[in-house]
Design a protein around this motif. Sequence first.
Motif, PDB file in Angstrom:
ATOM      1  N   GLY A 111     -18.416  15.930   6.477  1.00  0.00           N
ATOM      2  CA  GLY A 111     -18.826  16.778   5.308  1.00  0.00           C
ATOM      3  C   GLY A 111     -20.197  16.538   4.650  1.00  0.00           C
ATOM      4  O   GLY A 111     -20.998  16.060   5.710  1.00  0.00           O
ATOM      5  N   ARG A 157     -15.921  26.826  12.761  1.00  0.00           N
ATOM      6  CA  ARG A 157     -16.545  27.377  11.213  1.00  0.00           C
ATOM      7  C   ARG A 157     -15.921  28.603  11.313  1.00  0.00           C
ATOM      8  O   ARG A 157     -15.458  28.970  10.359  1.00  0.00           O
ATOM      9  N   ILE A 174      -9.848  28.767   5.140  1.00  0.00           N
ATOM     10  CA  ILE A 174     -10.539  28.368   3.990  1.00  0.00           C
ATOM     11  C   ILE A 174     -11.909  28.939   3.735  1.00  0.00           C
ATOM     12  O   ILE A 174     -12.497  28.641   2.501  1.00  0.00           O
ATOM     13  N   ALA A 234     -15.798  28.273   2.252  1.00  0.00           N
ATOM     14  CA  ALA A 234     -16.034  26.827   2.410  1.00  0.00           C
ATOM     15  C   ALA A 234     -16.295  26.185   3.722  1.00  0.00           C
ATOM     16  O   ALA A 234     -16.598  24.992   3.751  1.00  0.00           O
ATOM     17  N   LEU A 290     -19.265  24.194   4.688  1.00  0.00           N
ATOM     18  CA  LEU A 290     -19.400  22.551   4.326  1.00  0.00           C
ATOM     19  C   LEU A 290     -19.205  21.629   5.589  1.00  0.00           C
ATOM     20  O   LEU A 290     -19.383  20.703   5.609  1.00  0.00           O
ATOM     21  N   SER A 291     -18.514  22.483   6.588  1.00  0.00           N
ATOM     22  CA  SER A 291     -18.057  21.577   8.083  1.00  0.00           C
ATOM     23  C   SER A 291     -19.347  21.321   8.993  1.00  0.00           C
ATOM     24  O   SER A 291     -19.888  22.296   9.149  1.00  0.00           O
TER      25      SER A 291
END
Length: 171
Positions: free
Chosen positions: A83, A110, A118, A121, A124-125
């Motif tokens: 993260g 992603r 997801i 969001a 954020l990976s």
Amino acid sequence: MSVEEHRREAPKTVKCMVITVSDTRTEETDKSGQLMIQLLREHGYEVTDYRIVKDEYQVIQSVVQQAAASPDVEAILLNGGTGITDRDTTYEAVESLLDKTMPGFGEIFRYLSFAEDIGPAAILSRAIAGICKGKAVFSMPGSTGAVKLAMTRIILPELAHVMREIYKDKK
């Protein structure tokens, strides 16, 4: 030569090490690491080592370096610590050790995360993959959903092919 021909030439099994990066998980509570092990074995891969390590840069680097030096490990699969918090150091620790990167892994992960569950969001990976001293390295988020997605949609279908590419110049 086609991708299918490459896959036919790929090794039938790969010796894998699973590393869970977490400050809180134990073997009993590490659902993501256990899922990785289960899926690898179900697909005919050998799990030669499994460890849970703290989310500390030096610790992660040390374990990955040990795995890269081991003749009993051909692929290193990490989950957790990807993260963007100050405490998340897996990406930096792994990225600094890679001789070559496979940016498509993080990009596809992603994309699939965005499309399947997801949404935005997914940005954020910080999933990453590459080669370290002739070993395949895949690092993914630590949630069981992320592990299942990365393993079933990307890693398991391509791991043997990745190993074929790594080893083809060594024959």
